[in-house]
Scaffold this motif. Structure first.
Motif, PDB file in Angstrom:
ATOM      1  N   GLN A 109       0.821  -1.205   0.000  1.00 28.78           N
ATOM      2  CA  GLN A 109       0.000   0.000   0.000  1.00 28.78           C
ATOM      3  C   GLN A 109       0.859   1.261   0.000  1.00 28.78           C
ATOM      4  O   GLN A 109       0.570   2.220  -0.726  1.00 28.78           O
ATOM      5  CB  GLN A 109      -0.921  -0.010   1.221  1.00 28.78           C
ATOM      6  CG  GLN A 109      -1.969  -1.106   1.193  1.00 28.78           C
ATOM      7  CD  GLN A 109      -2.858  -1.128   2.420  1.00 28.78           C
ATOM      8  OE1 GLN A 109      -2.803  -0.219   3.249  1.00 28.78           O
ATOM      9  NE2 GLN A 109      -3.690  -2.155   2.546  1.00 28.78           N
ATOM     10  N   HIS A 129      -5.833   1.287  -2.867  1.00 30.45           N
ATOM     11  CA  HIS A 129      -5.493   0.081  -2.108  1.00 30.45           C
ATOM     12  C   HIS A 129      -6.558  -0.189  -1.048  1.00 30.45           C
ATOM     13  O   HIS A 129      -7.427   0.653  -0.773  1.00 30.45           O
ATOM     14  CB  HIS A 129      -4.110   0.200  -1.462  1.00 30.45           C
ATOM     15  CG  HIS A 129      -3.929   1.404  -0.587  1.00 30.45           C
ATOM     16  ND1 HIS A 129      -4.503   1.518   0.656  1.00 30.45           N
ATOM     17  CD2 HIS A 129      -3.232   2.560  -0.793  1.00 30.45           C
ATOM     18  CE1 HIS A 129      -4.163   2.685   1.206  1.00 30.45           C
ATOM     19  NE2 HIS A 129      -3.407   3.330   0.344  1.00 30.45           N
ATOM     20  N   THR A 139      -2.649  -1.765  -5.568  1.00 35.95           N
ATOM     21  CA  THR A 139      -2.399  -3.142  -5.153  1.00 35.95           C
ATOM     22  C   THR A 139      -3.400  -4.021  -5.886  1.00 35.95           C
ATOM     23  O   THR A 139      -4.246  -3.523  -6.642  1.00 35.95           O
ATOM     24  CB  THR A 139      -2.582  -3.294  -3.640  1.00 35.95           C
ATOM     25  OG1 THR A 139      -3.940  -2.943  -3.308  1.00 35.95           O
ATOM     26  CG2 THR A 139      -1.627  -2.378  -2.879  1.00 35.95           C
TER      27      THR A 139
END
Length: 638
Positions: free
Chosen positions: A241, A262, A288
């Motif tokens: 992150q 994220h 992510t």
């Protein structure tokens, strides 16, 4: 159903005059009453395979998906087509959820989207049992397989739930399934071979490039690519992150239109970023793996992997989000061997210690023949993360030690939306008397009242299911707003095996799982290092053979490879000093070498989080050091 019927529906409702590859074969199987499996690449039209049959079948179609974004997008699309459809997820208000349950009871819905966890929730189960469920759709069906890259224990219960609900047919969907995963899916859902359709993974419009770049030079390399490759919507995948935040901030500073995304962000913020990206023609999302699942944007032109992808399954899914419109798109891996430390450390860190497994086994085997557990409380007791704990429980069920019964909430909280006197006056005779006695069991506070279901059932001599249905009915009528607390999983002991055998079997399984996950990560390295057509290698992993080299991947164009290697599993002198200082101080909650290695590598556990030991100066000090090296160093000092 005749061919003309579903062809007419295809044109009238969905606006298409023809099917994509594989769609018609699956739809015919479903309309014929057969369970089926569709393995289609990302963006190739899996949703039509159940949306169209759902409109033609009597009864309800339940779509089980872990992707809230997909649920919302598809519900909005179908509502726009005049289809009666709804979703049940954590973003709905109490009033919205009440309306969904009311529509289910009335039989007015054609499709209902829910998360996998909800299908075995007793309130949901009570609301839908007895209704005709013509089709159950299992999205991301690879999650059912222990051999897959994203095994989710709750998926194993879906086959059991389908039988209990007397579902007429099941449609399993996935974009990534190796041959062993396919075997698991067709076995669990009793799918015949002729109802398994795999359209292949080859996407000729995707240019696959592999340019392993040292971490210190990677940001510059990404900026160069963004400037050199024609502009278009772009996704940059990262592992952590904080990396997403840092890379997005640097791109913005350099004049790019970029946003981070994220799982650590609030859901409202994630939704806003998704909406921004969907409308953008040149936006860059640095994300992510939380980003992209269920996002239906056809014109993504570039996908970069700033870090190495976790597995080839992840890589295939992530590049599959590019070029869904069929136009050329660029997919490039910039990650290098330096990323393996973080990826492998997470895998090692998820493996529970043998002592934790022993505590877990002892606790389970001491229970009565019928019992229930709180996953949260058991996680705290054993120092095993809830997701890993769910996997251990599933292993026990697969071994015949325990059997899952219905999950339930130990306590209901509710508040009156109408005066209590009017609620009671609305029911006459025995039902009214039952309701009066039931509500009298509640502990009434200023706004909310609280009721322990088991205590109330015992006091009233009533079946627990009757109480659940009573609250569902009162909520549906708008008389109460109902909430639930204290989730517990019901269990039944089937075979109280010797503890030593249970521990040994579980240790073997978690070690095998660790080895499998490490192997999947190392398959990514093998893809980067192979001296041959990259597309051909990737397809062979999924059981698909390409008769000749693709001619358009990085290797086919240059016949060169930049090799990727793993960091040596040994400590530097400076890292040894950190280990020695850590050993001398030993933060609370750390007692074994594996716990210490997790701590130094920055991998939190329930125990360290509870004791706040992760605020120590040592937590995460060696996050870029191979876990094995730290573990071996600590083991030498035990």
């Amino acid at each position: 159903m005749s061919g003309s019927n579903y062809q007419e529906t295809l044109e009238a409702v969905f606006g298409f005059d023809s099917f994509r590859p594989g769609q018609e074969r699956i739809i015919k199987q479903v309309l014929a009453g057969n369970s089926a499996l569709a393995v289609f690449p990302t963006g190739s039209g899996k949703s039509l395979c159940y949306q169209l049959p759902a409109l033609m079948l009597d009864g309800l179609t339940i779509v089980i998906s872990p992707l809230i974004a997909l649920m919302k997008d598809q519900v909005d699309f179908l509502l726009g087509k005049g289809v009666k459809v709804a979703r049940l997820d954590s973003t709905l208000s109490a009033a919205e959820a009440r309306q969904v349950y009311s529509d289910v009871r009335a039989g007015s819905l054609k499709l209902l989207y829910v998360a996998p966890e909800r299908i075995s929730n007793e309130r949901f189960f009570a609301a839908i049992e007895g209704h005709v469920i013509s089709l159950m759709v299992i999205d991301e069906a690879h999650c059912i397989s222990e051999w897959g890259h994203n095994f989710r224990p709750e998926y194993l219960k879906l086959a059991i739930a389908a039988r209990a609900l007397k579902v007429e047919r099941v449609l399993a969907l996935t974009a990534t399934a190796t041959p062993s995963v396919v075997e698991d899916i067709v076995r669990e859902f009793e799918i015949q071979r002729e109802a398994y359709v795999n359209t292949g993974f080859h996407r000729p419009n995707l240019h696959l490039e592999f340019s392993p770049t040292p971490e210190a030079e990677r940001m510059g390399a990404l900026q160069d690519r963004l400037n050199a490759i024609p502009v278009g919507p772009t996704v940059v995948y990262v592992t952590l992150q904080k990396t997403a935040e840092e890379v997005a901030a640097q791109l913005v500073a350099d004049g790019f239109s970029a946003r981070a995304y994220h799982a650590g962000m609030k859901s409202e913020q994630r939704a806003e970023i998704q909406d921004w990206f969907m409308a953008s023609t040149e936006g860059i999302v640095v994300a992510t793996i939380a980003f992209g699942m269920g996002i239906d944007k056809s014109d993504i032109r570039r996908v970069f992997h700033f870090n190495l992808p976790k597995t080839l399954e992840n890589y295939s899914q992530e590049i599959g989000r590019a070029g869904r419109d069929g136009k050329p798109s660029h997919c490039e891996v910039l990650g290098s061997g330096e990323d393996l430390v973080v990826l492998e450390n997470f895998i090692f860190g998820d493996t529970p210690t043998e002592e934790s497994i022993r505590v877990f086994a002892s606790f389970m085997l001491e229970q009565e023949d019928e019992f229930d557990i709180s996953l949260y409380q058991l996680s705290q007791l054993t120092d095993i993360r809830p997701l890993v704990l769910s996997t251990l429980l599933t292993y026990l069920e697969l071994e015949g030690v325990i059997e899952f019964t219905a999950p339930f909430y130990s306590e209901y909280k509710f508040k009156y939306l109408e005066p209590k006197s009017e609620v009671l006056a609305a029911f006459k005779g025995e039902p009214g008397e039952f309701l009066k006695r039931l509500l009298a069991q509640a502990n009434e506070k200023k706004t909310w009242s609280y009721l322990n279901l088991d205590t109330a059932a015992k006091a009233l001599g009533a079946d627990r299911n009757r109480i659940v249905k009573a609250f569902n009915h009162l909520e549906e009528k708008g008389m109460l707003e109902v909430g639930v607390t204290g989730l517990r999983q019901g269990m039944r002991m089937l075979d109280r095996q010797p503890e030593i055998e249970v521990v040994r079997n579980l240790v073997e399984k978690v070690e095998r799982n660790e080895a499998g996950n490490l192997e999947r990560t190392r398959n990514v390295v093998e893809l980067l290092n192979v001296e041959g057509c990259k597309t051909r290698f990737l397809l062979s992993y999924f059981g698909e053979e390409l008769s000749e080299d693709c001619g358009h991947c990085g290797y086919c164009e240059t016949e060169t490879v930049v090799p990727v290697g793993r960091a040596a599993a040994c400590l530097s002198d400076e890292e040894r000093v950190v280990v020695e200082r850590f050993e001398a101080s030993k933060p609370g909650g750390v007692s074994t070498a594996r716990e210490g290695a997790r701590f130094l590598c920055g991998i939190a556990s329930p125990k360290t989080s509870r004791s706040r030991a992760n605020r120590s100066e040592f937590f995460g000090r060696l996050e870029k050091t191979p876990f094995e090296a730290v573990l071996n160093s600590l083991a030498d000092t035990e």
